[in-house]
Write a protein that holds these residues in place. Sequence first.
Motif, PDB file in Angstrom:
ATOM      1  N   ALA A 103      22.713 -14.616 -45.857  1.00 29.35           N
ATOM      2  CA  ALA A 103      22.836 -14.914 -44.426  1.00 29.35           C
ATOM      3  C   ALA A 103      23.919 -15.972 -44.204  1.00 29.35           C
ATOM      4  N   GLY A 104      23.939 -16.971 -45.060  1.00 33.05           N
ATOM      5  CA  GLY A 104      24.942 -18.032 -44.951  1.00 33.05           C
ATOM      6  C   GLY A 104      26.347 -17.471 -45.090  1.00 33.05           C
ATOM      7  N   LEU A 105      26.531 -16.610 -46.090  1.00 29.01           N
ATOM      8  CA  LEU A 105      27.860 -16.018 -46.312  1.00 29.01           C
ATOM      9  C   LEU A 105      28.272 -15.157 -45.122  1.00 29.01           C
ATOM     10  N   MET A 106      27.306 -14.400 -44.591  1.00 24.94           N
ATOM     11  CA  MET A 106      27.582 -13.528 -43.447  1.00 24.94           C
ATOM     12  C   MET A 106      28.027 -14.379 -42.245  1.00 24.94           C
ATOM     13  N   ALA A 107      27.304 -15.468 -42.034  1.00 22.83           N
ATOM     14  CA  ALA A 107      27.618 -16.353 -40.904  1.00 22.83           C
ATOM     15  C   ALA A 107      29.018 -16.931 -41.080  1.00 22.83           C
ATOM     16  N   MET A 108      29.318 -17.384 -42.302  1.00 26.19           N
ATOM     17  CA  MET A 108      30.645 -17.928 -42.579  1.00 26.19           C
ATOM     18  C   MET A 108      31.722 -16.897 -42.276  1.00 26.19           C
ATOM     19  N   ARG A 109      31.440 -15.671 -42.715  1.00 28.90           N
ATOM     20  CA  ARG A 109      32.404 -14.590 -42.537  1.00 28.90           C
ATOM     21  C   ARG A 109      32.685 -14.372 -41.050  1.00 28.90           C
TER      22      ARG A 109
END
Lengths: 279, 267
Positions: free
Chosen positions: B110-116
């Motif tokens: 989820a964190g990576l998705m948000a960053m993306r």
Amino acid sequence: MIKAENVTFSYSDDLSVPVLDNVSITVADGSFVAVLGHNGSGKSTLAKHFNAILLPSGGKVYVFGQDTAKKNALLDVRKKVGMVFQNPDNQIVATVVEEDVAFGLENLGVPSDEMHERVGKALDAVQMSEFAKSAPHNLSGGQKQRVAIAGIIAMRPRCIVLDEPTAMLDPSGRREIMKTIKTLNKDMGITVVLITHYMDEAAQADRVIVMDSGKVCMDDCPKNIFTRREELLALGLDVPQVTELMHRLREKGLRVREDIIYTDECIEELVSLLEEKYD
Amino acid sequence: MIRDITLGQYFPGNSVIHRLDPRIKIIWTFFYIVLLFFVNNFWGFLVYVVFTAIIIRLTKIKPKLIFRGLRPVLFLLLFTVIVNVFMTGGGDVLFKFGFLTVTTEGLKFAGLMAMRLILLVTGTSILTFTTSPIMLTDGIERLLSPLAKIGVPAHAIAMMMTIAIRFIPTILDETDKIMKAQKARGADFESGNIIKRAKAMTPILIPLFISAFRRADELATAMECRCYHGGEGRTRFKQLKIRKLDIISLLFAPLLLAAVVATKYIF
């Protein structure tokens, strides 16, 4: 010279209720013509015939000798007769002032160097040079309208048709635009056709055309038009405020001239009236 | 409040990024987006964040203004995070609540998705913030012009985009006005459930659409009056020229690529 010969126009095929009914007028080069009329009188429709946005259903319109109905004359006609509309927001295409002024020139295929020079001059003429790089939506109504005018004069037209250019502006915006229009006409020699419903604006023209239900019903110099107060009122129009003031003073029995249409004249008349009284 | 939406708005300036050729900037943005989808670890994102921060610095636009562009996608962002937190399996289970399970893997994903998403929006808004829409569409038109031969209406697409971008602030202003007008007549946009609130939007949308059509009609006439007749024989106010600066900027593309690839193997 723009010449309308027996122009009839209807938005539908049914010619029994024409918007324009057998209109014939000639606009001389370098003149400043105001067209008055209440809503639905056909004044905007007539204006749209001057640069082939609309073509007559009957009759002919000649713009500097060219028949507007001829397809191959279209660009040339629009280059010679520019048009400014009521809502400044709906005629600005670009998001930077100078790029918008250049829009017409881009369409005409003007080379880039020449374009820069012409855009600069056009912005100078409407006193908007300092806003060349601004975004139009941050400008006031009057400023936006001046940008729209610059966009037209950059194309170096011989005539500008303005369709109620001040209708959406505040009083200071209106003054700015009227000043600009006068400069265009007097200093640059551009023929101006001003469609308006403000009597004070029409009074500043050389010639006033009054329209009603698709017909030209008066065509004279402003002085002669505005002394026909009763007729104008019957058409749902008005006279300039100063003319109305003079009229009411006369009704009260004061001896003042009735052909006064400008504020300066009005002041003079009142001053002489007072001097007469207190001497 | 509605005016805060800045997505797709140009901030005039004279920074290095502003001066880049729009074609180069578009190609860069595409490269940036595509590469972003290959980034899948913390260090890769760190490279991206640092790179993006440097670019923002170079634009000389206040970072606050750039992040304001994130506001409209906030909901999407939250939705993505929530879905990813609960839907991703694997890793250690942190806690369980009914059918909802939160795992370390889920949080990470989820964190990576948000960053993306954040980087995606920030990166693309840098393009629209530093490139005037006319330049942008010029760039798109030039990039698409080879496709004109196979029938792609490059000029028409570019023109439509310019106009869409140009009218964003105008239409927003209008929405604001209509909302106020309807509120003054007793309309209620704030209470009720989602469906009720969506229904309450009807009295805003209908006048907005009607006015948009009217505007479109007037604009088309105004454009015709200014001799608009499609892309044929049109010249440009601003000429596009690839300069040294543009070439230099492109040299950084393989560098970014190398850095991102390196993070995949090193860490």
